[in-house]
Design a protein around this motif. Structure first.
Motif, PDB file in Angstrom:
ATOM      1  N   ASN A 113       0.901  -1.146  -0.032  1.00 48.24           N
ATOM      2  CA  ASN A 113      -0.065   0.060   0.114  1.00 48.24           C
ATOM      3  C   ASN A 113       0.868   1.255  -0.142  1.00 48.24           C
ATOM      4  N   ALA A 114       0.415   2.208  -1.074  1.00 51.80           N
ATOM      5  CA  ALA A 114       1.215   3.337  -1.226  1.00 51.80           C
ATOM      6  C   ALA A 114       0.696   4.138   0.198  1.00 51.80           C
ATOM      7  N   LYS A 115       1.846   4.948   0.658  1.00 51.89           N
ATOM      8  CA  LYS A 115       1.329   5.809   1.893  1.00 51.89           C
ATOM      9  C   LYS A 115       1.574   7.300   1.077  1.00 51.89           C
ATOM     10  N   ARG A 116       0.621   8.029   1.986  1.00 54.81           N
ATOM     11  CA  ARG A 116       0.850   9.591   1.457  1.00 54.81           C
ATOM     12  C   ARG A 116       0.855  10.451   2.488  1.00 54.81           C
ATOM     13  N   PHE A 117       1.781  11.452   2.769  1.00 51.29           N
ATOM     14  CA  PHE A 117       1.952  12.311   3.790  1.00 51.29           C
ATOM     15  C   PHE A 117       1.603  13.508   3.381  1.00 51.29           C
ATOM     16  N   HIS A 118       0.754  14.431   4.105  1.00 46.56           N
ATOM     17  CA  HIS A 118       0.235  15.663   4.001  1.00 46.56           C
ATOM     18  C   HIS A 118       1.278  16.387   5.083  1.00 46.56           C
ATOM     19  N   VAL A 119       2.039  17.103   4.700  1.00 47.93           N
ATOM     20  CA  VAL A 119       2.917  17.693   5.573  1.00 47.93           C
ATOM     21  C   VAL A 119       2.459  19.343   5.909  1.00 47.93           C
ATOM     22  N   ILE A 120       1.964  19.457   7.178  1.00 46.99           N
ATOM     23  CA  ILE A 120       1.703  20.743   7.571  1.00 46.99           C
ATOM     24  C   ILE A 120       2.811  21.143   8.471  1.00 46.99           C
ATOM     25  N   ASP A 121       3.669  21.800   7.977  1.00 42.79           N
ATOM     26  CA  ASP A 121       4.992  22.163   8.520  1.00 42.79           C
ATOM     27  C   ASP A 121       4.867  23.838   8.909  1.00 42.79           C
ATOM     28  N   GLN A 139       9.564   8.401  -1.895  1.00 44.22           N
ATOM     29  CA  GLN A 139      10.212   6.885  -1.807  1.00 44.22           C
ATOM     30  C   GLN A 139       9.170   6.080  -2.425  1.00 44.22           C
ATOM     31  N   LYS A 140       9.700   4.852  -2.758  1.00 43.33           N
ATOM     32  CA  LYS A 140       9.010   3.871  -3.003  1.00 43.33           C
ATOM     33  C   LYS A 140       7.736   3.601  -2.036  1.00 43.33           C
ATOM     34  N   ASN A 141       6.355   3.610  -2.412  1.00 37.90           N
ATOM     35  CA  ASN A 141       5.258   3.661  -1.790  1.00 37.90           C
ATOM     36  C   ASN A 141       5.193   4.497  -0.765  1.00 37.90           C
ATOM     37  N   LYS A 177      -7.621   6.371   3.741  1.00 37.35           N
ATOM     38  CA  LYS A 177      -7.253   5.146   4.553  1.00 37.35           C
ATOM     39  C   LYS A 177      -5.575   5.461   4.880  1.00 37.35           C
ATOM     40  N   ASP A 178      -4.937   5.810   3.573  1.00 34.57           N
ATOM     41  CA  ASP A 178      -3.737   5.613   3.669  1.00 34.57           C
ATOM     42  C   ASP A 178      -2.991   7.075   3.433  1.00 34.57           C
ATOM     43  N   VAL A 179      -3.771   7.885   4.033  1.00 32.67           N
ATOM     44  CA  VAL A 179      -3.136   9.344   4.100  1.00 32.67           C
ATOM     45  C   VAL A 179      -2.880   9.514   5.495  1.00 32.67           C
ATOM     46  N   PHE A 180      -1.625  10.037   5.908  1.00 35.22           N
ATOM     47  CA  PHE A 180      -1.435  10.555   6.975  1.00 35.22           C
ATOM     48  C   PHE A 180      -1.120  12.185   7.127  1.00 35.22           C
ATOM     49  N   ILE A 181      -1.289  12.671   8.252  1.00 40.01           N
ATOM     50  CA  ILE A 181      -0.774  14.230   8.208  1.00 40.01           C
ATOM     51  C   ILE A 181       0.514  14.226   9.316  1.00 40.01           C
ATOM     52  N   LEU A 182       1.473  14.872   8.627  1.00 38.98           N
ATOM     53  CA  LEU A 182       2.797  14.866   9.378  1.00 38.98           C
ATOM     54  C   LEU A 182       2.730  16.344   9.932  1.00 38.98           C
ATOM     55  N   GLY A 238      -3.464   9.831  11.617  1.00 41.47           N
ATOM     56  CA  GLY A 238      -3.990   9.199  10.537  1.00 41.47           C
ATOM     57  C   GLY A 238      -5.108   8.317  11.037  1.00 41.47           C
ATOM     58  N   GLU A 239      -6.014   7.945  10.024  1.00 41.83           N
ATOM     59  CA  GLU A 239      -7.018   7.025  10.259  1.00 41.83           C
ATOM     60  C   GLU A 239      -6.234   5.520  10.850  1.00 41.83           C
ATOM     61  N   LYS A 240      -5.189   5.080  10.381  1.00 37.20           N
ATOM     62  CA  LYS A 240      -4.680   3.955  10.787  1.00 37.20           C
ATOM     63  C   LYS A 240      -3.494   4.399  11.586  1.00 37.20           C
ATOM     64  N   LYS A 241      -2.849   3.478  12.487  1.00 40.53           N
ATOM     65  CA  LYS A 241      -1.772   3.592  13.076  1.00 40.53           C
ATOM     66  C   LYS A 241      -0.663   3.414  12.067  1.00 40.53           C
ATOM     67  N   PRO A 242       0.439   4.259  11.983  1.00 40.77           N
ATOM     68  CA  PRO A 242       1.548   4.011  11.081  1.00 40.77           C
ATOM     69  C   PRO A 242       2.465   2.956  11.693  1.00 40.77           C
ATOM     70  N   GLY A 243       3.069   2.256  10.926  1.00 43.58           N
ATOM     71  CA  GLY A 243       3.989   1.227  11.004  1.00 43.58           C
ATOM     72  C   GLY A 243       5.219   1.767  11.523  1.00 43.58           C
ATOM     73  N   ILE A 244       6.198   0.774  12.154  1.00 42.26           N
ATOM     74  CA  ILE A 244       7.431   1.159  12.779  1.00 42.26           C
ATOM     75  C   ILE A 244       8.202   1.702  11.843  1.00 42.26           C
ATOM     76  N   ALA A 245       8.173   0.854  10.453  1.00 42.91           N
ATOM     77  CA  ALA A 245       9.129   1.000   9.356  1.00 42.91           C
ATOM     78  C   ALA A 245       8.837   2.460   8.601  1.00 42.91           C
ATOM     79  N   LEU A 246       7.617   2.795   8.707  1.00 44.27           N
ATOM     80  CA  LEU A 246       7.146   4.022   8.233  1.00 44.27           C
ATOM     81  C   LEU A 246       7.743   5.103   9.268  1.00 44.27           C
TER      82      LEU A 246
END
Lengths: 438, 298
Positions: A49-57, A69-71, A92-97, A113-121
């Motif tokens: 699953n490709a993950k997308r980050f919305h960066v609010i900096d 990066q890949k995915n 589902k696969d969108v997170f806010i940073l 995000g809606e889901k918990k991000p994985g440790i690798a992510l």
């Protein structure tokens, strides 16, 4: 001799025909392969699953600095943190940073995000942020990152071994693995099949069939037939395991290598993302090196020495197991006599895994690999590293002498023990039996 | 058939057999008797070549006992059993082959015996599914399957109900009639009286009695008679015999009388005729059991 063959036949068939034998034969390799496949699929599936980050900096440090990066991709929406949260709920696969305005003081970053991000992510994002910060600081200090990158050196030691055929890759990792596997299998097999011999003897003794049988054959023939029959069961099991696992892993490798091609393709596509791609190429190199190294190991030689040391060690120890079985009336009573048998095995295994592997040519390793009680395990560890022929010959001769000796000792105890019932036996008693005349 | 000569067997500090000799004639049923721990099993194991004697020799049909004789001996040990998880048929085949029969021959004979004992349906059964008595039956067949010349049975009737014990007894007699010599070790003295022609008694590692059943019983006769009389003899003093006991029945009193030295049974009768009418006269012959207990106690 004909009678010993009959006994071998019965011992062999009665075990091979058992359902538990079939189960173990097929279960063990499929379990290993299954585990391997499962790990592979879990690993592969995770990346999908490709993950997308919305960066609010809100600090402004990281704006447009993240690399895709890949995915994993980043964008920088213009709306506020609150609004971003609302949109994130829908995907589902969108997170806010969210990087807070006082980041430089507090270091506070949130991922929502809606889901918990994985440790690798998380660690991917963390690494990128650390890199960005470091680059910023270096630039601020007036150091060019290009220069800095040049100072990074890569060292890769290629151990080579001088042999008659010229230089060979001294594949330490693979050697270690092969030695470990061989020693571990022998260690396990000596216990499993030795205990089977012991249980077989106890069964004959407690069911009282033994007196009927020794009126037809000599006790020594019965003991030998049992030992050889169960040994043949062990060899059959090993051969089936080797056949099954080579068969199954051939199928597995095919699947894996087709998967690898896909991976290479994506790597080519994502050349921009050099950072990640580079490491995965490095990983691939290590694996390739490992397999290339494994190819340099002489498997025919290792398998034949494995079979020799399995048979030799098995004969040596199973005779002792048979003697213990003959001395007791039930399996619970075996404990007091087991220590002298299990101790050298466990002792060698522990020493082997710690000392012999790290120092295969030390004098301790040498002695462990020629003394018959320890050599089946210790020598298996040493063999992939290369052992001088004379040491191998010495070890083999001593092992043969060793099992002739233990079989002789055991048979003298066995012939008396199998006809003794209802007596608590001590070591003193065993010594007495040993000295009985025919 | 079997000559046992001066056998000595010692274990550590215990002498199990001390200079034991005996002759077992071809075609006899030989009773080997003795209390527990007397050395019977040691002797039987030596005959079966499971152990070897420290000194002494055994001759089988005139030849020194050797491994080749194993196939001519059938042995049913006292402590016996079978592989619990193995099928009966397979198990019998295995045991018969160990005794030197070919697989084909063994199959034929097992089928014969299974039909004879009416247990054909047991072939595929496992031993653990059989009752103890059934297992004993199977074990007996396994002992005689290879048609041994010498059959050694150690307590063959233990574990049998009376019906099956009778079946086995008949089989033993038939095997004996067909020429097999049988060594029969037991504590059950009544079966000794029924079956054996010859007995030997071992006690504390020594043979203390050996001979034909008849001669041994004769040797243990002690001129004692049971005489049934109309009158009670308690008030009479006899010249020819001592009164040992008397027991009153409905119509007579049975007196146990032991002859005095120098008198025969006819002298006793002559003395009794004037005193009372005689309804019965029977010599008291000691049972093997009595002989056994008497000898072991002495």
């Amino acid at each position: 001799m004909n009678k010993v063959l009959l006994i071998i036949q019965r011992e062999y068939l009665s075990r091979v025909k058992k359902k538990s034998f079939l189960l173990l034969t097929f279960l063990v390799p499929s379990l290993f392969i299954g585990m391997y496949v499962a790990i592979f699929f879990i690993y592969k599936h995770n990346d999908d699953n490709a993950k997308r980050f919305h960066v609010i900096d809100e600090s402004g440090i990281f704006q447009n600095q993240f690399k895709d990066q890949k995915n994993l991709s980043f964008d920088y929406p213009q709306h506020s943190y609150g609004e971003a949260k609302k949109t994130a709920r829908k995907h589902k696969d969108v997170f806010i940073l969210h990087i807070s305005p006082d980041f430089e003081k507090t270091g506070n970053v949130e991922i929502i995000g809606e889901k918990k991000p994985g440790i690798a992510l998380l660690s991917d994002v963390e690494n990128q942020m650390e890199d960005i910060l470091r680059n910023k600081k270096l630039l601020a200090a007036g150091i060019d990152t290009a220069v800095l990158n040049n100072t990074k050196s890569k060292v890769n030691i290629n151990a080579k071994q001088l042999t008659d055929e010229g230089e060979k890759d001294a594949s330490v990792g693979a050697t270690y693995a092969v030695g470990f596997l061989g020693a571990f299998l022998i260690y396990l097999a000596l216990f499993i099949y030795g205990a089977q011999v012991m249980r077989g003897v106890i069964e004959e003794k407690t069911s009282r069939i033994v007196e009927v049988i020794v009126s037809s054959v000599k006790p020594f023939q019965l003991m030998l037939g049992k030992i050889l029959g169960i040994g043949a069961v062990g060899l059959t099991q090993f051969l089936l395991w080797i056949l099954l696992s080579t068969g199954l892993s051939a199928i597995g490798t095919n699947m894996l290598s087709s998967g690898d091609k896909d991976a290479v393709k994506t790597e080519l596509k994502d050349t921009k993302n050099d950072l990640k791609a580079e490491t995965s190429v490095q990983k691939g190199d290590a694996a390739k090196q490992f397999f290339k190294a494994a190819e340099t190991i002489n498997f025919t030689f290792i398998i034949s020495t494995f079979i020799f040391y399995f048979i030799g060690g098995y004969l040596l120890y199973s005779a002792l197991f048979a003697a213990v079985g003959s001395a007791v009336d039930s399996e619970t009573e075996t404990q007091q006599f087991m220590l002298p048998i299990t101790l050298p095995l466990i002792f060698t295994f522990i020493l082997g895994m710690n000392v012999v592997v790290n120092n295969p040519d030390s004098s301790l390793s040498f002695w462990l690999s020629v003394i018959p009680f320890t050599s089946p395990i210790a020598m298996m560890i040493r063999i992939p590293f290369g052992v001088p022929d004379w040491q191998l010959a010495l070890s083999a001769i001593l092992l043969i002498a060793g099992f002739v000796f233990t079989t002789w000792v055991a048979s003298r105890i066995y012939r008396v023990g199998i006809l003794m019932h209802g007596k608590k036996i001590t070591y003193k008693e065993l010594a007495k039996w040993f000295s009985y005349k025919e | 058939m079997l000559s046992i000569k001066n056998i000595v067997k010692e274990y550590a500090k215990h002498r199990a057999l001390d200079d034991v000799s005996m002759e077992i004639e071809q075609g006899t049923i030989f009773g080997l008797l003795g209390p527990n721990g007397a050395g019977k099993t040691s002797l039987i194991r030596i005959i079966n070549q499971i152990t070897a004697p420290d000194s002494g020799e055994i001759f089988f049909n005139g030849e020194k006992l050797a491994p080749k004789h194993i196939s001519k001996i059938g042995y049913l040990p006292e402590e016996r059993g079978l592989y619990k998880k193995m099928e009966i048929g397979e198990q019998m085949l295995y045991l018969a082959q160990l005794k030197g029969l070919s697989r084909a021959e063994a199959t034929k004979r097992i089928k014969f015996w299974f039909e004879k004992m009416e247990i054909q349906s047991w072939w595929k059964k496992k031993v653990e599914d059989l009752s103890k008595g059934m297992q004993q039956k199977v074990q007996f067949i396994a002992t005689v399957l290879h048609q041994p010349d010498l059959i050694i049975l150690d307590e063959p009737f233990s574990g049998f109900d009376p019906v099956n014990a009778a079946v086995i007894k008949d089989e033993i007699l038939e095997l004996n009639k067909n020429g097999a010599t049988i060594i029969f070790s037991t504590h059950r003295m009544e079966s000794v009286e029924e079956l054996c022609q010859h007995i030997a008694l071992i006690h504390k590692s020594h043979k203390i009695l050996d001979g034909s059943l008849k001669s041994i019983k004769n040797a243990y006769r002690n001129n004692t008679f049971k005489v049934g009389l109309a009158h009670d003899l308690s008030d009479v003093t006899l010249q020819t015999a001592y009164l040992l006991a008397s027991q009153e029945n409905d119509e007579q009193t049975v007196h146990t009388l032991k002859l005095k030295e120098g008198f025969a049974v006819n002298n006793l009768l002559q003395e009794l005729i004037p005193i009372s009418s005689i309804s019965s006269l029977e010599e008291v012959i000691p049972s093997v059991n009595e002989i056994f207990i008497k000898t072991v106690k002495d």
